[in-house]
Write a protein that holds these residues in place. Structure first.
Motif: not given
Length: 87
Positions: A30-32, A36-40
């Protein structure tokens, strides 16, 4: 697994590429911490020889047919784990 039964963890690094044998168990954690304006983005590339390519063409990864087969195998695995005969 380097042969000792343990997972190999590859820590995050910007612009990293990981090449591995896809038959080994693998996951994305999971992304920790991400603005907020970025996505993996995780991109997977599968390379098959001609011997496998024809079989894969019937249900390319992430296609509707592929997802249907995944659900079927997951249901069969759950039934087997619960002791239900699936044969």
């Amino acid at each position: 697994d380097g042969g000792g039964g343990r997972w190999a963890e590859i820590p995050y690094s910007f612009n990293r590429t990981v090449v591995m044998d896809g038959t080994l168990p693998h996951e994305s954690t999971p992304v920790t911490g991400l603005p907020e304006d970025r996505q993996r983005v995780i991109m997977g590339f599968n390379a098959f020889g001609e011997d496998v390519g024809r079989r894969i063409a019937a249900a390319p990864e992430h296609s509707r047919a592929f997802r249907r087969k995944v659900r079927l195998f997951q249901a069969m695995g759950a039934a087997c784990a619960a002791g239900v005969s699936v044969g």
